[in-house]
Design a protein around this motif. Structure first.
Motif, mmCIF file in Angstrom:
data_model
loop_
_atom_site.group_PDB
_atom_site.id
_atom_site.type_symbol
_atom_site.label_atom_id
_atom_site.label_comp_id
_atom_site.label_asym_id
_atom_site.label_seq_id
_atom_site.Cartn_x
_atom_site.Cartn_y
_atom_site.Cartn_z
ATOM 1 N N SER A 40 0.922 -1.332 -0.108
ATOM 2 C CA SER A 40 -0.399 -0.105 0.025
ATOM 3 C C SER A 40 0.824 1.130 0.200
ATOM 4 N N THR A 63 1.822 3.688 -3.344
ATOM 5 C CA THR A 63 1.134 5.446 -3.281
ATOM 6 C C THR A 63 2.274 6.132 -3.414
ATOM 7 N N SER A 64 2.817 6.143 -2.346
ATOM 8 C CA SER A 64 4.156 7.436 -1.906
ATOM 9 C C SER A 64 5.523 7.238 -3.764
ATOM 10 N N LEU A 84 -1.167 7.802 -6.358
ATOM 11 C CA LEU A 84 -2.115 6.657 -5.978
ATOM 12 C C LEU A 84 -2.635 6.042 -7.319
ATOM 13 N N HIS A 85 -3.089 6.990 -8.247
ATOM 14 C CA HIS A 85 -3.538 5.879 -9.344
ATOM 15 C C HIS A 85 -2.957 5.118 -10.171
ATOM 16 N N MET A 94 -3.074 1.771 -7.090
ATOM 17 C CA MET A 94 -4.880 1.471 -7.416
ATOM 18 C C MET A 94 -4.201 0.215 -8.342
#
Length: 264
Positions: free
Chosen positions: A150, A153-154, A158-159, A162
Protein backbone atom coordinates in the motif's frame (compact mmCIF):
# COMPACT_ATOMS: atom_id res chain seq x y z
CA UNK A 1 28.63 -18.00 5.78
CA UNK A 2 25.16 -19.53 5.53
CA UNK A 3 22.23 -18.65 7.78
CA UNK A 4 18.95 -20.44 8.40
CA UNK A 5 17.91 -23.38 10.46
CA UNK A 6 18.64 -25.96 7.77
CA UNK A 7 20.99 -23.77 5.72
CA UNK A 8 19.09 -24.45 2.51
CA UNK A 9 16.95 -21.35 1.99
CA UNK A 10 19.29 -18.36 2.26
CA UNK A 11 22.99 -17.85 1.68
CA UNK A 12 24.71 -15.00 3.49
CA UNK A 13 28.07 -13.75 2.24
CA UNK A 14 30.25 -10.91 3.44
CA UNK A 15 32.27 -9.43 0.58
CA UNK A 16 34.56 -6.76 1.87
CA UNK A 17 32.13 -4.22 3.35
CA UNK A 18 28.96 -5.45 1.63
CA UNK A 19 26.54 -8.19 2.70
CA UNK A 20 25.04 -10.34 -0.08
CA UNK A 21 21.82 -12.17 0.83
CA UNK A 22 20.70 -14.76 -1.69
CA UNK A 23 17.51 -16.83 -1.77
CA UNK A 24 18.60 -20.27 -2.98
CA UNK A 25 15.34 -22.17 -3.57
CA UNK A 26 15.55 -21.37 -7.25
CA UNK A 27 14.19 -24.70 -8.45
CA UNK A 28 10.84 -23.93 -6.80
CA UNK A 29 10.84 -20.18 -7.50
CA UNK A 30 11.81 -19.10 -3.97
CA UNK A 31 8.23 -19.14 -2.61
CA UNK A 32 7.75 -17.16 0.59
CA UNK A 33 7.20 -19.37 3.63
CA UNK A 34 7.51 -18.60 7.34
CA UNK A 35 10.93 -20.26 7.26
CA UNK A 36 12.22 -18.25 4.30
CA UNK A 37 10.92 -15.00 5.81
CA UNK A 38 12.64 -15.82 9.12
CA UNK A 39 15.91 -16.70 7.38
CA UNK A 40 15.86 -13.50 5.34
CA UNK A 41 15.21 -11.53 8.53
CA UNK A 42 18.09 -13.23 10.33
CA UNK A 43 20.41 -12.56 7.39
CA UNK A 44 19.39 -8.90 7.40
CA UNK A 45 20.08 -8.68 11.12
CA UNK A 46 23.45 -10.36 10.56
CA UNK A 47 24.26 -7.64 8.04
CA UNK A 48 23.46 -5.06 10.72
CA UNK A 49 25.68 -6.85 13.25
CA UNK A 50 28.46 -6.97 10.65
CA UNK A 51 28.13 -3.20 10.08
CA UNK A 52 27.72 -3.84 6.35
CA UNK A 53 28.02 -0.66 4.30
CA UNK A 54 25.66 -2.04 1.62
CA UNK A 55 23.18 -4.94 1.62
CA UNK A 56 22.33 -6.80 -1.58
CA UNK A 57 19.18 -8.93 -1.81
CA UNK A 58 18.95 -11.34 -4.73
CA UNK A 59 17.88 -14.86 -5.73
CA UNK A 60 19.10 -17.90 -7.55
CA UNK A 61 17.09 -19.52 -10.31
CA UNK A 62 14.74 -18.23 -12.98
CA UNK A 63 12.49 -16.36 -10.51
CA UNK A 64 13.22 -13.81 -7.82
CA UNK A 65 10.20 -14.87 -5.73
CA UNK A 66 6.91 -16.30 -6.99
CA UNK A 67 5.03 -15.11 -3.90
CA UNK A 68 3.52 -16.90 -0.93
CA UNK A 69 3.33 -20.66 -0.75
CA UNK A 70 -0.33 -21.06 -1.70
CA UNK A 71 -0.05 -24.86 -1.62
CA UNK A 72 0.54 -24.74 2.13
CA UNK A 73 -1.96 -21.93 2.52
CA UNK A 74 -4.63 -23.99 0.79
CA UNK A 75 -4.12 -26.98 3.07
CA UNK A 76 -4.02 -25.19 6.42
CA UNK A 77 -7.14 -25.56 8.62
CA UNK A 78 -7.12 -21.85 9.57
CA UNK A 79 -5.98 -19.79 6.56
CA UNK A 80 -6.60 -16.51 8.38
CA UNK A 81 -4.11 -17.31 11.13
CA UNK A 82 -1.61 -18.78 8.69
CA UNK A 83 -1.59 -15.79 6.36
CA UNK A 84 -1.65 -13.29 9.23
CA UNK A 85 1.46 -14.91 10.70
CA UNK A 86 3.12 -14.97 7.27
CA UNK A 87 2.23 -11.32 6.64
CA UNK A 88 3.69 -10.35 10.01
CA UNK A 89 6.90 -12.24 9.21
CA UNK A 90 7.08 -10.48 5.84
CA UNK A 91 6.47 -7.12 7.48
CA UNK A 92 9.26 -7.68 10.01
CA UNK A 93 11.61 -8.31 7.08
CA UNK A 94 10.47 -5.26 5.11
CA UNK A 95 10.70 -3.09 8.23
CA UNK A 96 14.21 -4.33 9.04
CA UNK A 97 15.40 -3.60 5.50
CA UNK A 98 13.92 -0.11 5.68
CA UNK A 99 15.52 0.65 9.05
CA UNK A 100 19.01 -0.48 8.10
CA UNK A 101 21.53 2.34 7.98
CA UNK A 102 23.07 0.70 4.93
CA UNK A 103 21.55 1.24 1.49
CA UNK A 104 19.78 -1.90 0.24
CA UNK A 105 20.04 -3.02 -3.39
CA UNK A 106 17.70 -5.67 -4.79
CA UNK A 107 18.69 -7.59 -7.91
CA UNK A 108 15.69 -9.07 -9.72
CA UNK A 109 15.56 -11.61 -12.50
CA UNK A 110 12.45 -13.46 -13.59
CA UNK A 111 9.18 -13.22 -11.70
CA UNK A 112 8.66 -11.05 -8.61
CA UNK A 113 5.01 -11.82 -7.91
CA UNK A 114 2.76 -11.51 -4.87
CA UNK A 115 4.98 -11.14 -1.82
CA UNK A 116 8.01 -11.16 -4.12
CA UNK A 117 6.97 -7.74 -5.43
CA UNK A 118 7.16 -5.86 -2.09
CA UNK A 119 10.31 -7.76 -1.08
CA UNK A 120 12.03 -6.45 -4.19
CA UNK A 121 10.61 -2.96 -3.61
CA UNK A 122 11.78 -2.90 0.02
CA UNK A 123 15.22 -2.03 -1.35
CA UNK A 124 16.46 1.52 -1.82
CA UNK A 125 17.75 0.75 -5.31
CA UNK A 126 16.19 -1.90 -7.57
CA UNK A 127 18.17 -3.43 -10.42
CA UNK A 128 16.36 -5.66 -12.91
CA UNK A 129 17.36 -8.09 -15.60
CA UNK A 130 15.41 -8.00 -18.84
CA UNK A 131 13.72 -11.25 -17.82
CA UNK A 132 12.21 -9.56 -14.75
CA UNK A 133 8.43 -9.46 -14.44
CA UNK A 134 6.58 -7.68 -11.64
CA UNK A 135 2.98 -8.26 -10.56
CA UNK A 136 1.10 -7.93 -7.28
CA UNK A 137 -1.51 -10.61 -8.13
CA UNK A 138 -3.09 -10.64 -4.65
CA UNK A 139 -6.61 -9.73 -5.73
CA UNK A 140 -6.46 -12.41 -8.43
CA UNK A 141 -6.54 -14.90 -5.55
CA UNK A 142 -9.20 -13.03 -3.55
CA UNK A 143 -6.61 -11.56 -1.18
CA UNK A 144 -5.39 -8.04 -0.40
CA UNK A 145 -1.82 -6.77 -0.83
CA UNK A 146 0.67 -6.85 2.04
CA UNK A 147 4.40 -6.46 2.53
CA UNK A 148 4.07 -2.69 2.42
CA UNK A 149 2.43 -2.75 -1.02
CA UNK A 150 0.00 0.00 0.00
CA UNK A 151 3.03 2.27 0.35
CA UNK A 152 3.37 2.18 -3.45
CA UNK A 153 1.09 5.23 -3.39
CA UNK A 154 4.17 7.16 -2.23
CA UNK A 155 6.33 5.64 -4.96
CA UNK A 156 4.23 5.70 -8.11
CA UNK A 157 1.20 7.74 -7.03
CA UNK A 158 -2.32 6.79 -6.02
CA UNK A 159 -3.80 5.94 -9.39
CA UNK A 160 -0.86 3.93 -10.69
CA UNK A 161 -0.72 2.02 -7.40
CA UNK A 162 -4.45 1.32 -7.59
CA UNK A 163 -4.04 0.06 -11.15
CA UNK A 164 -1.22 -2.27 -10.08
CA UNK A 165 -3.27 -3.62 -7.15
CA UNK A 166 -6.69 -3.92 -8.81
CA UNK A 167 -5.78 -4.98 -12.35
CA UNK A 168 -2.60 -6.94 -11.58
CA UNK A 169 -0.73 -6.14 -14.79
CA UNK A 170 2.51 -7.99 -15.36
CA UNK A 171 5.14 -5.30 -15.80
CA UNK A 172 8.26 -5.98 -17.82
CA UNK A 173 11.56 -4.66 -16.51
CA UNK A 174 11.36 -1.72 -18.91
CA UNK A 175 7.77 -0.93 -17.88
CA UNK A 176 8.74 -1.08 -14.21
CA UNK A 177 11.58 1.30 -14.99
CA UNK A 178 9.24 3.69 -16.78
CA UNK A 179 6.88 3.96 -13.79
CA UNK A 180 9.77 4.48 -11.36
CA UNK A 181 9.95 1.11 -9.62
CA UNK A 182 13.29 0.04 -11.11
CA UNK A 183 16.46 2.13 -11.20
CA UNK A 184 18.39 0.25 -13.89
CA UNK A 185 17.65 -2.50 -16.43
CA UNK A 186 20.39 -4.78 -17.74
CA UNK A 187 20.72 -7.94 -19.78
CA UNK A 188 20.47 -10.88 -17.40
CA UNK A 189 24.05 -11.97 -18.07
CA UNK A 190 25.27 -8.46 -17.13
CA UNK A 191 23.16 -8.16 -13.97
CA UNK A 192 25.80 -9.40 -11.52
CA UNK A 193 28.39 -7.04 -12.97
CA UNK A 194 25.93 -4.14 -12.70
CA UNK A 195 25.21 -5.03 -9.08
CA UNK A 196 28.90 -5.16 -8.23
CA UNK A 197 29.41 -1.75 -9.85
CA UNK A 198 26.56 -0.19 -7.83
CA UNK A 199 27.81 -1.81 -4.62
CA UNK A 200 31.36 -0.56 -5.21
CA UNK A 201 30.09 2.96 -5.78
CA UNK A 202 28.08 2.88 -2.53
CA UNK A 203 30.81 1.23 -0.44
CA UNK A 204 33.29 3.90 -1.53
CA UNK A 205 30.88 6.72 -0.71
CA UNK A 206 30.41 8.55 2.56
CA UNK A 207 28.64 6.22 4.98
CA UNK A 208 27.48 9.22 7.03
CA UNK A 209 26.00 11.00 4.02
CA UNK A 210 24.41 7.87 2.53
CA UNK A 211 22.77 6.89 5.82
CA UNK A 212 21.47 10.41 6.46
CA UNK A 213 20.14 10.63 2.92
CA UNK A 214 18.33 7.30 3.24
CA UNK A 215 16.68 8.47 6.45
CA UNK A 216 15.71 11.85 4.96
CA UNK A 217 14.07 10.29 1.93
CA UNK A 218 12.43 7.29 3.60
CA UNK A 219 11.11 9.18 6.62
CA UNK A 220 9.64 11.84 4.34
CA UNK A 221 8.10 9.45 1.81
CA UNK A 222 6.99 6.69 4.23
CA UNK A 223 6.25 8.29 7.60
CA UNK A 224 3.56 5.77 8.55
CA UNK A 225 5.07 2.60 7.15
CA UNK A 226 4.60 0.49 10.28
CA UNK A 227 0.96 1.50 10.68
CA UNK A 228 0.32 0.84 6.99
CA UNK A 229 1.73 -2.68 7.23
CA UNK A 230 -0.34 -3.43 10.31
CA UNK A 231 -3.47 -2.39 8.41
CA UNK A 232 -2.38 -4.69 5.58
CA UNK A 233 -2.01 -7.62 7.99
CA UNK A 234 -5.53 -7.14 9.34
CA UNK A 235 -6.93 -6.80 5.82
CA UNK A 236 -5.23 -9.85 4.33
CA UNK A 237 -6.22 -11.99 7.33
CA UNK A 238 -9.88 -11.03 6.83
CA UNK A 239 -9.59 -11.70 3.10
CA UNK A 240 -8.00 -15.11 3.71
CA UNK A 241 -10.95 -16.15 5.88
CA UNK A 242 -13.52 -14.92 3.39
CA UNK A 243 -15.32 -17.00 0.77
CA UNK A 244 -13.43 -15.26 -2.02
CA UNK A 245 -10.05 -15.73 -0.36
CA UNK A 246 -10.58 -19.47 0.03
CA UNK A 247 -12.06 -19.75 -3.47
CA UNK A 248 -9.22 -17.73 -5.01
CA UNK A 249 -6.56 -20.00 -3.55
CA UNK A 250 -8.47 -23.16 -4.53
CA UNK A 251 -8.85 -21.87 -8.08
CA UNK A 252 -5.16 -20.95 -8.32
CA UNK A 253 -4.09 -24.41 -7.18
CA UNK A 254 -6.58 -26.07 -9.54
CA UNK A 255 -5.45 -23.79 -12.39
CA UNK A 256 -8.99 -22.62 -13.13
CA UNK A 257 -10.82 -19.30 -13.10
CA UNK A 258 -12.10 -18.37 -9.62
CA UNK A 259 -15.83 -18.09 -8.95
CA UNK A 260 -15.93 -15.03 -6.74
CA UNK A 261 -19.06 -13.71 -5.05
CA UNK A 262 -20.79 -10.98 -7.04
CA UNK A 263 -21.82 -8.97 -3.99
CA UNK A 264 -20.10 -7.82 -0.81
Amino acid sequence: MNVGRDRTRVRYERRDEAAWITMVLGDSGNPLTHELADDLLEATRQARRDNARVVVLRAEGKAFCVGGDLQTFGSTPDPGVYIDDLAEALHRLVSELGHLDAPVVSVVQGVAAGAGFPIAMAADIVLAGRSARFTLAYTNAGLTPDGGSSLLTSTVGLHQAMYLALMNPVLSADQAHQVGLVAEVHDDDALDEAAERVVARLVNGSATALTATKRLFRDRALPDAEAAMRRESLSVRAAANSHDGREGVRAFLAKRAPRFQRQL
